[in-house]
Scaffold this active site. Structure first.
Site, PDB file in Angstrom:
ATOM      1  N   TYR A   1      18.051  17.462 -24.704  1.00 44.27           N
ATOM      2  CA  TYR A   1      19.046  18.221 -23.955  1.00 44.27           C
ATOM      3  C   TYR A   1      19.728  19.269 -24.842  1.00 44.27           C
ATOM      4  O   TYR A   1      19.878  20.430 -24.440  1.00 44.27           O
ATOM      5  CB  TYR A   1      20.087  17.255 -23.391  1.00 44.27           C
ATOM      6  CG  TYR A   1      21.126  17.885 -22.497  1.00 44.27           C
ATOM      7  CD1 TYR A   1      20.895  18.035 -21.138  1.00 44.27           C
ATOM      8  CD2 TYR A   1      22.361  18.307 -23.007  1.00 44.27           C
ATOM      9  CE1 TYR A   1      21.849  18.597 -20.306  1.00 44.27           C
ATOM     10  CE2 TYR A   1      23.318  18.872 -22.184  1.00 44.27           C
ATOM     11  CZ  TYR A   1      23.051  19.017 -20.832  1.00 44.27           C
ATOM     12  OH  TYR A   1      24.002  19.574 -20.010  1.00 44.27           O
TER      13      TYR A   1
ATOM     14  N   LYS B   1      19.731  23.335 -24.214  1.00 40.22           N
ATOM     15  CA  LYS B   1      20.922  24.084 -23.843  1.00 40.22           C
ATOM     16  C   LYS B   1      21.254  25.161 -24.884  1.00 40.22           C
ATOM     17  O   LYS B   1      21.830  26.205 -24.543  1.00 40.22           O
ATOM     18  CB  LYS B   1      22.108  23.136 -23.649  1.00 40.22           C
ATOM     19  CG  LYS B   1      21.995  22.289 -22.394  1.00 40.22           C
ATOM     20  CD  LYS B   1      21.941  23.157 -21.127  1.00 40.22           C
ATOM     21  CE  LYS B   1      21.939  22.329 -19.863  1.00 40.22           C
ATOM     22  NZ  LYS B   1      21.937  23.162 -18.637  1.00 40.22           N
TER      23      LYS B   1
END
Length: 263
Positions: free
Chosen positions: A153, A157
């Site tokens: 993640y 991002k």
């Protein structure tokens, strides 16, 4: 009377995405709610219709490039080039170590969180470039700024923030602005469920923020609506944290642990 703006919100069926959809609708936009869950999507579109100029649910799976292409073609055929695109769709990850990260989980998160954002930006960015106007808003994260223990993640991002900056430079000459918001601990359905299950300590979470508070989905939506509005006409390439001060509190409190301020 001018026609309303057409705004497309991926991941608009719940949480932050739904809050953004309803907020844009309340400001006069016709909102396309795009997501996988038809029941929640239809409800979100109905909420948009009650709030403003109208709403419609169109199914999409951002992990599937053909599905994204179909969404873009439907919007173009029925409404012309979208005025606003918000990339809110994505999946979360539980904390773990890089050495324990499975490649299958890594692939799933990158496919949805980064590649889904990339392809959606490509599809709708081409429409906006041709029309000479538009605003794109991506959903970044605190993980775009800090090395959180989310090994798929966090890099994804960080990549979304980089993509936002590149697209801002590429599309700016064509009248298209590209920005992002980076929400902090937002008290939406997923976090509420983890708190109820005893998997998150709400007081400990709030203590990590300067404001000692959770972010509300409506707070993120307000920032998103501003960045997509004419009031932000000179703002592009920005990733705006909406985090109740987490990014300042985290290093500040860590520093104080070894360097306390005398009473």
């Amino acid at each position: 009377m001018t026609d309303p703006r057409v705004s497309v919100i991926t991941g608009g069926t719940s949480g932050i995405g739904k809050a953004i959809a309803v907020t844009l609708a309340s400001e006069g936009d016709f909102v396309i709610v795009a997501g996988r869950d038809a029941t929640r999507g239809t409800a979100a579109a109905e909420a948009c219709a009650k709030a403003g100029a109208g709403g419609r649910f169109i199914p999409v799976d951002v992990a599937d490039p053909d599905s994204i292409n179909g969404l873009a073609k439907t919007v173009a055929a029925d409404y012309g080039a979208a005025h606003v695109l918000v990339n809110s769709a994505g999946i979360l990850q539980s904390s773990q170590r890089v050495l324990d990260q499975s490649l299958s989980e890594d692939e799933a998160l990158w496919r949805a969180n980064y590649r889904g954002t990339l392809i959606t930006c490509q599809e709708f960015g081409r429409q906006m470039k041709s029309s000479g106007r538009g605003a794109i808003l991506n959903l970044a994260s605190l993980a775009s700024f800090a090395p959180l223990s989310l090994p798929a993640y966090t890099p994804g991002k960080l990549a979304v923030m980089g993509l936002t900056q590149i697209l801002a430079a590429e599309l700016g000459p064509h009248g298209v602005r590209v920005n992002a918001v980076a929400p902090g601990y937002t008290i939406s359905g997923g976090l509420k469920a983890k708190i109820r299950a005893g998997e998150r300590n709400p007081e400990a979470i709030k203590a990590t923020t300067a404001l000692r508070a959770f972010v509300q989905p409506e707070h993120v939506a307000a920032a998103a609506a501003f960045l997509c509005s004419d009031q932000a006409a000179s703002i592009t390439g920005v990733t705006l944290p909406v985090d109740a001060g987490w990014l300042v509190q985290a290093p500040y409190s860590s520093y104080l642990q070894g360097n306390p301020i005398p009473d």
